[in-house]
Design a protein around this motif. Structure first.
Motif, PDB file in Angstrom:
ATOM      1  N   PRO B  25       0.827  -1.217   0.000  1.00 12.54           N
ATOM      2  CA  PRO B  25       0.000   0.000   0.000  1.00 12.54           C
ATOM      3  C   PRO B  25       0.856   1.260   0.000  1.00 12.54           C
ATOM      4  CG  PRO B  25       0.072  -0.967   2.195  1.00 12.54           C
ATOM      5  CD  PRO B  25       0.784  -1.934   1.279  1.00 12.54           C
ATOM      6  N   ILE B  26       0.192   2.361  -0.233  1.00 13.28           N
ATOM      7  CA  ILE B  26       0.860   3.657  -0.139  1.00 13.28           C
ATOM      8  C   ILE B  26       1.355   3.835   1.297  1.00 13.28           C
ATOM      9  CG2 ILE B  26       0.453   6.156  -0.229  1.00 13.28           C
ATOM     10  CD1 ILE B  26      -1.564   5.573  -2.489  1.00 13.28           C
ATOM     11  N   TYR B  72       2.087  -3.769   6.767  1.00 13.42           N
ATOM     12  CA  TYR B  72       0.847  -3.387   6.068  1.00 13.42           C
ATOM     13  C   TYR B  72       0.734  -3.922   4.647  1.00 13.42           C
ATOM     14  CZ  TYR B  72       0.019  -0.370  10.048  1.00 13.42           C
ATOM     15  OH  TYR B  72      -0.176   0.096  11.328  1.00 13.42           O
ATOM     16  N   HIS B  73       1.751  -4.609   4.145  1.00 14.34           N
ATOM     17  CA  HIS B  73       1.544  -5.199   2.841  1.00 14.34           C
ATOM     18  C   HIS B  73       0.588  -6.392   2.973  1.00 14.34           C
ATOM     19  CE1 HIS B  73       4.316  -8.692   3.343  1.00 14.34           C
ATOM     20  NE2 HIS B  73       3.748  -9.146   2.242  1.00 14.34           N
ATOM     21  N   SER B  74      -0.006  -6.759   1.874  1.00 18.37           N
ATOM     22  CA  SER B  74      -1.006  -7.818   1.903  1.00 18.37           C
ATOM     23  C   SER B  74      -0.713  -8.836   0.815  1.00 18.37           C
ATOM     24  CB  SER B  74      -2.406  -7.231   1.696  1.00 18.37           C
ATOM     25  OG  SER B  74      -3.393  -8.252   1.670  1.00 18.37           O
ATOM     26  N   GLU B  75      -1.118 -10.063   1.079  1.00 17.73           N
ATOM     27  CA  GLU B  75      -0.975 -11.127   0.088  1.00 17.73           C
ATOM     28  C   GLU B  75      -2.299 -11.855  -0.078  1.00 17.73           C
ATOM     29  OE1 GLU B  75       2.351 -13.646   0.993  1.00 17.73           O
ATOM     30  OE2 GLU B  75       3.785 -11.974   0.955  1.00 17.73           O
ATOM     31  N   LEU B  76      -2.616 -12.127  -1.330  1.00 15.72           N
ATOM     32  CA  LEU B  76      -3.816 -12.893  -1.668  1.00 15.72           C
ATOM     33  C   LEU B  76      -3.343 -14.246  -2.183  1.00 15.72           C
ATOM     34  CD1 LEU B  76      -6.929 -12.989  -2.143  1.00 15.72           C
ATOM     35  CD2 LEU B  76      -6.495 -12.082  -4.431  1.00 15.72           C
ATOM     36  N   ASN B  77      -3.700 -15.299  -1.471  1.00 18.37           N
ATOM     37  CA  ASN B  77      -3.301 -16.646  -1.841  1.00 18.37           C
ATOM     38  C   ASN B  77      -4.480 -17.371  -2.476  1.00 18.37           C
ATOM     39  OD1 ASN B  77      -0.535 -16.740  -0.569  1.00 18.37           O
ATOM     40  ND2 ASN B  77      -1.761 -16.192   1.205  1.00 18.37           N
ATOM     41  N   MET B  78      -4.211 -17.946  -3.630  1.00 18.20           N
ATOM     42  CA  MET B  78      -5.275 -18.599  -4.384  1.00 18.20           C
ATOM     43  C   MET B  78      -4.846 -20.033  -4.671  1.00 18.20           C
ATOM     44  SD  MET B  78      -5.365 -15.306  -6.880  1.00 18.20           S
ATOM     45  CE  MET B  78      -6.777 -15.714  -7.857  1.00 18.20           C
ATOM     46  N   SER B  79      -5.650 -20.998  -4.247  1.00 18.63           N
ATOM     47  CA  SER B  79      -5.288 -22.398  -4.459  1.00 18.63           C
ATOM     48  C   SER B  79      -6.312 -23.070  -5.371  1.00 18.63           C
ATOM     49  CB  SER B  79      -5.228 -23.123  -3.117  1.00 18.63           C
ATOM     50  OG  SER B  79      -6.500 -23.114  -2.499  1.00 18.63           O
ATOM     51  N   SER B  80      -5.914 -24.247  -5.857  1.00 19.91           N
ATOM     52  CA  SER B  80      -6.798 -25.028  -6.747  1.00 19.91           C
ATOM     53  C   SER B  80      -7.398 -24.135  -7.824  1.00 19.91           C
ATOM     54  CB  SER B  80      -7.905 -25.703  -5.948  1.00 19.91           C
ATOM     55  OG  SER B  80      -7.381 -26.538  -4.959  1.00 19.91           O
ATOM     56  N   LEU B  81      -6.542 -23.439  -8.533  1.00 25.29           N
ATOM     57  CA  LEU B  81      -7.011 -22.457  -9.505  1.00 25.29           C
ATOM     58  C   LEU B  81      -7.916 -23.080 -10.554  1.00 25.29           C
ATOM     59  CD1 LEU B  81      -3.747 -20.387  -9.960  1.00 25.29           C
ATOM     60  CD2 LEU B  81      -5.918 -19.577  -9.005  1.00 25.29           C
ATOM     61  N   GLU B  82      -8.920 -22.304 -10.925  1.00 27.18           N
ATOM     62  CA  GLU B  82      -9.868 -22.715 -11.954  1.00 27.18           C
ATOM     63  C   GLU B  82      -9.793 -21.716 -13.112  1.00 27.18           C
ATOM     64  OE1 GLU B  82     -13.611 -22.679  -9.968  1.00 27.18           O
ATOM     65  OE2 GLU B  82     -13.088 -24.305  -8.577  1.00 27.18           O
ATOM     66  N   LEU B  83     -10.290 -22.154 -14.263  1.00 26.92           N
ATOM     67  CA  LEU B  83     -10.272 -21.278 -15.438  1.00 26.92           C
ATOM     68  C   LEU B  83     -10.983 -19.961 -15.145  1.00 26.92           C
ATOM     69  CD1 LEU B  83     -11.030 -23.815 -18.323  1.00 26.92           C
ATOM     70  CD2 LEU B  83      -8.807 -22.930 -17.597  1.00 26.92           C
ATOM     71  N   PRO B  95      -5.995   5.758   3.552  1.00 30.57           N
ATOM     72  CA  PRO B  95      -5.266   6.238   4.732  1.00 30.57           C
ATOM     73  C   PRO B  95      -6.113   6.126   5.994  1.00 30.57           C
ATOM     74  CG  PRO B  95      -6.178   8.096   3.527  1.00 30.57           C
ATOM     75  CD  PRO B  95      -6.512   6.852   2.723  1.00 30.57           C
ATOM     76  N   PRO B  96      -5.479   6.301   7.156  1.00 32.63           N
ATOM     77  CA  PRO B  96      -6.243   6.335   8.401  1.00 32.63           C
ATOM     78  C   PRO B  96      -7.240   7.481   8.341  1.00 32.63           C
ATOM     79  CG  PRO B  96      -3.889   6.208   8.837  1.00 32.63           C
ATOM     80  CD  PRO B  96      -4.047   6.470   7.380  1.00 32.63           C
ATOM     81  N   GLY B  97      -8.423   7.242   8.879  1.00 26.95           N
ATOM     82  CA  GLY B  97      -9.402   8.327   8.869  1.00 26.95           C
ATOM     83  C   GLY B  97     -10.806   7.792   8.753  1.00 26.95           C
ATOM     84  N   SER B  98     -11.662   8.587   8.165  1.00 25.68           N
ATOM     85  CA  SER B  98     -13.067   8.213   8.091  1.00 25.68           C
ATOM     86  C   SER B  98     -13.303   7.216   6.965  1.00 25.68           C
ATOM     87  CB  SER B  98     -13.927   9.452   7.852  1.00 25.68           C
ATOM     88  OG  SER B  98     -13.798   9.847   6.494  1.00 25.68           O
ATOM     89  N   PHE B  99     -14.498   6.670   6.970  1.00 26.82           N
ATOM     90  CA  PHE B  99     -14.862   5.680   5.969  1.00 26.82           C
ATOM     91  C   PHE B  99     -15.049   6.303   4.595  1.00 26.82           C
ATOM     92  CE2 PHE B  99     -14.924   2.444   8.915  1.00 26.82           C
ATOM     93  CZ  PHE B  99     -15.723   2.733  10.010  1.00 26.82           C
ATOM     94  N   THR B 100     -15.007   7.618   4.511  1.00 28.79           N
ATOM     95  CA  THR B 100     -15.211   8.245   3.215  1.00 28.79           C
ATOM     96  C   THR B 100     -13.914   8.404   2.450  1.00 28.79           C
ATOM     97  OG1 THR B 100     -14.922  10.461   4.138  1.00 28.79           O
ATOM     98  CG2 THR B 100     -17.148   9.552   4.135  1.00 28.79           C
TER      99      THR B 100
END
Lengths: 115, 114
Positions: B25-26, B72-83, B95-100
């Protein structure tokens, strides 16, 4: 749940003509609305957003949008189209989700600009 | 200004293989989001993290998992991949702050499953 409807999956305008991309939303709470642009094979870039306050919002590249609560609309306009405006445009609404928020996108409008 | 970084930008996998997508992330952004955009489709929310804890989950298959690390970095793990997993996967941060606050999107990882 909130939702967004974009009327017109494809819009074609001549260079120099007015651009109007339509977006209507459905929300049970005051909405936070966004317009993003996506150029081919690129990510989503924020054009403008409405949260509170002034209902006419100005964004980058000469775009603006007006929040109209009575019409549940947030249409995107630009007075004079340029060839470089050709892209996919997404309207989105933000809602609180857990400790953050999430965006729900419309199906997008592809803008074509012709000479 | 620094932007959201995603790696790899392109990934080709075979069916039933696994894939790991990374998102940086930034700086000073504490919230990360993952979206999936199928061909000709609008982006669909998958999952989000705030301060390293899962915030919300969307239409993410059980074969997918994700986490946010201490930096704060993130990883998306994907298994048993499908077409049908072939898509553009976007990461966004806010950034930190409100939901807007605005979500800033990375360039995406294009996953092709053969």
């Amino acid at each position: 749940a909130q939702s967004v409807t974009q009327l017109g999956s494809h819009v074609s305008v001549s260079e120099g003509a007015l651009v109007l991309l339509r977006c209507n939303y459905s929300s049970s709470v005051p909405p936070y609305l966004f317009w993003y642009v996506q150029y081919p094979n690129q990510g989503l870039q924020l054009l403008l957003k409405y949260t509170t306050g002034a209902t006419l919002v100005k964004g980058i590249n000469g775009f603006e949008a007006e929040f109209k609560k009575s019409e549940t609309s947030f249409h995107l306009t630009k007075p004079s189209a340029h060839m470089s405006d050709a892209a996919e445009y997404f309207c989105a609404v933000s809602e609180i989700a857990g400790t953050a928020s999430k965006l729900t996108f419309g199906t997008g409008t592809r803008l074509q600009v012709t000479l | 200004a620094a932007g959201v970084i995603q790696s790899p930008r392109h990934l080709i996998k075979e069916k039933r293989e696994t894939a790991t997508l990374k998102c940086y992330p930034i700086p000073r952004h504490d919230t990360v989001y993952w979206y999936q955009q199928g061909p000709g489709q609008d982006p669909q929310f998958l999952i989000s993290f705030y301060e390293k804890m899962q915030s919300d989950k969307g239409s993410i298959p059980d074969r997918f998992s994700a986490q946010q690390f201490s930096d704060y970095h993130s990883e998306l793990n994907m298994s048993s991949l499908e077409l049908g997993d072939s898509a553009l996967y976007f990461c966004a941060s806010s950034p930190p702050g409100s939901f807007t606050d605005t979500q800033y999107f990375g360039p995406g990882t294009r996953l092709t499953v053969l």
